[in-house]
Design an enzyme around this catalytic site. Structure first.
Site, short mmCIF file in Angstrom:
data_model
loop_
_atom_site.label_atom_id
_atom_site.label_comp_id
_atom_site.label_asym_id
_atom_site.label_seq_id
_atom_site.Cartn_x
_atom_site.Cartn_y
_atom_site.Cartn_z
N ALA A 146 0.83 -1.22 0.00
CA ALA A 146 0.00 0.00 0.00
C ALA A 146 0.86 1.26 0.00
O ALA A 146 1.95 1.25 0.58
CB ALA A 146 -0.91 0.00 1.23
N GLY B 296 0.16 1.46 -3.27
CA GLY B 296 0.01 0.66 -4.49
C GLY B 296 0.67 1.21 -5.74
O GLY B 296 0.47 0.66 -6.83
N GLY B 297 1.48 2.26 -5.61
CA GLY B 297 2.14 2.84 -6.79
C GLY B 297 3.02 1.81 -7.50
O GLY B 297 2.97 1.68 -8.73
N LYS B 298 3.78 1.07 -6.71
CA LYS B 298 4.69 0.11 -7.35
C LYS B 298 3.93 -1.11 -7.85
O LYS B 298 4.32 -1.71 -8.86
CB LYS B 298 5.80 -0.27 -6.37
CG LYS B 298 6.67 0.93 -6.07
CD LYS B 298 7.85 0.60 -5.20
CE LYS B 298 8.47 1.87 -4.66
NZ LYS B 298 7.63 2.49 -3.61
N GLU C 89 -0.69 -6.26 2.28
CA GLU C 89 -0.54 -5.07 3.12
C GLU C 89 -1.14 -5.36 4.49
O GLU C 89 -2.29 -5.77 4.58
CB GLU C 89 -1.25 -3.88 2.45
CG GLU C 89 -1.42 -2.66 3.33
CD GLU C 89 -0.11 -2.08 3.86
OE1 GLU C 89 0.85 -1.90 3.09
OE2 GLU C 89 -0.05 -1.83 5.09
N ASP D 57 0.71 -10.44 7.82
CA ASP D 57 1.93 -9.86 8.35
C ASP D 57 3.09 -10.40 7.50
O ASP D 57 3.37 -11.60 7.52
CB ASP D 57 2.08 -10.29 9.83
CG ASP D 57 3.39 -9.80 10.42
OD1 ASP D 57 4.23 -9.23 9.68
OD2 ASP D 57 3.58 -9.97 11.63
N ASP E 211 9.17 -3.64 -0.76
CA ASP E 211 9.35 -2.19 -0.59
C ASP E 211 9.12 -1.93 0.89
O ASP E 211 8.00 -1.69 1.33
CB ASP E 211 8.29 -1.48 -1.46
CG ASP E 211 8.42 0.01 -1.42
OD1 ASP E 211 9.47 0.51 -0.99
OD2 ASP E 211 7.45 0.70 -1.80
N CYS F 262 13.23 3.71 1.26
CA CYS F 262 13.53 5.11 0.96
C CYS F 262 14.37 5.70 2.09
O CYS F 262 14.35 6.90 2.32
CB CYS F 262 12.28 5.93 0.69
SG CYS F 262 11.19 6.06 2.10
#
Ligand SMILES: C[S@@+](CC[C@H](N)C(=O)[O-])C[C@H]1O[C@@H](n2cnc3c(N)ncnc32)[C@H](O)[C@@H]1O
Length: 384
Positions: free
Chosen positions: A163, A165-167, A185, A217, A234, A287
């Site tokens: 979540a 959800g861009g990738k 998620e 999880d 991610d 990130c």
């Protein structure tokens, strides 16, 4: 890795954190009660202490010359790009893009259509004739991370921490009718957003037949061993660039946070590796700018060898090579990032029953490393 979704951000105006807004109201100079004054003073001290610890920690990582430059770049607003949705009707997409053609620059190093913009704001995503949303705004670095997986049309893919959800959407752009995507998620609220993104961007038939939404999880994702050709992890991380724009969050930061994140990231990476086929690939990304959450997590995964994984060293169009992957940092990558990623390949079957035996020992090792990095009073020297 960056958790960016459809931000309506002004590309030129810095994002205003609560701190900046607070300062503005402070200038009105209303009489302040003693109690309030004390609270403000304490708040100021907390922020000052957090800033000093943060700077010391990352100056240690990046050296006294690089760190101030990187810090300034991270304080600027995140740069975004517009990823076009292949499920939107091509004529509607063309009608949207044509008037913008002088303001958009195609990011040709990506395999899916993405544009950077010279406009202060990206045009809003809009619906096509079939009610499918035509584009998604995200950090271009995010698309790069999914590119590292080199998705093939028929792949079975798992996005373990998906979540908003861009990738996941970027992955779907490369799958065909023969592929499928499982998006997982843990947070119910965020999972709702993820479902919404899938509903808005993917035709119902495709979603029904090719997309599977789970709420497990990820650290315990052991029910699908060797089921996927590619896994994207991610991972939740320190997100330092976002912290810099959120005073309350920033105040909470301590070096321990990066260590706690690293523990969770390793658990997630173990589960991701367990789920991928022998010969399949995992992209681990964050990130964060902390090497404890990046190269070191990968290092420990590879060293443990309970699911045999190897780092795949590859060339890349953007960013800086690290020991186990690549990092895109905004001071040297046109404002994009931070984004770290590493490509791992599974080289063999896992050894059953030996999974958690020496985790405790590992965790202690890492805690010690952080303690050692604490400099003595007033020393501004760094190891680099
Ligand atoms: C960096 S964000 C993912 C961003 C997403 N890939 C995207 O591009 O839109 C990390 C996500 O992991 C989720 N998460 C955290 N711990 C998790 C766990 N143990 N299992 C599954 N998801 C988890 C968080 O709620 C968050 O939504």
């Amino acid at each position: 890795m960056s958790d960016t979704e459809q931000p309506v951000v002004d590309q030129e105006t810095p994002e205003k954190g609560k701190h900046q807004r607070q300062r503005k109201t402070d200038t009105k100079k209303k009489p302040v009660s003693k109690k309030k004054e004390k609270a403000q003073q304490r708040e100021h001290e907390r922020l000052k202490a957090a800033t000093a610890t943060f700077n010391r920690f990352y100056e240690n990582e990046f050296g006294p010359e690089r760190w101030p430059v990187l810090l300034e770049a991270m304080k600027k607003p995140v740069r975004h790009c517009m990823m076009m949705n292949k499920y939107a009707h091509p004529e509607d997409v063309l009608a949207k893009l044509t008037p913008l053609k002088d303001d958009l620059r195609s990011l040709d190093f990506l395999s899916i259509p993405c544009y950077a913009s010279t406009l202060p704001r990206f045009p809003h995503p809009s619906k096509d004739r079939a009610n499918i949303t035509d584009c998604y705004i995200l950090d271009a670095g995010s698309v790069l991370a999914t590119e590292a997986l080199d998705i093939q049309p028929h792949d079975r893919v798992l996005d373990l921490c998906a979540a908003p959800g861009g990738k996941s959407l970027a992955i779907l752009q490369r799958l065909s009718d023969y592929g499928n995507l499982t998006v997982n998620e843990i947070s119910p609220d965020r999972r709702r957003r993820l479902r919404q993104v899938m509903d808005n961007y993917v035709p119902p038939k495709v979603a029904q037949e090719h997309v599977n939404v789970l709420g497990k999880d990820g650290t315990r994702f052991y029910h699908d061993p060797e089921q996927y050709d590619k896994v994207l992890l991610d991972a939740p991380c320190s997100s330092e660039r976002h912290l810099l724009h959120d005073e309350k969050e920033f105040e909470q930061w301590t070096p321990k946070r990066t260590i706690q994140n690293a523990k969770r990231q390793l658990s997630l990476l173990k589960a991701a590796s367990y789920s991928v086929n022998v010969g399949g690939y995992v992209v681990y990304g964050t990130c964060s700018i902390s090497s404890a959450e990046n190269d070191k997590v990968v290092d420990r995964m590879v060293r443990k060898g309970k699911v045999p994984m190897e780092v795949v060293h590859m060339s890349w169009p953007m960013g800086e090579k690290t020991e186990n992957g690549w990092i895109i940092l905004p001071d040297r990558s046109d404002g994009w990032g931070p984004l770290y990623f590493s490509l791992l390949r599974r080289t063999g079957v896992s050894k059953e029953g030996e999974w958690n035996d020496d985790e405790e020992e590992d965790d202690e090792e890492e805690e010690e490393e952080v303690e050692e990095k604490k400099p003595k009073k007033k020393s501004s020297k760094s190891k680099k």
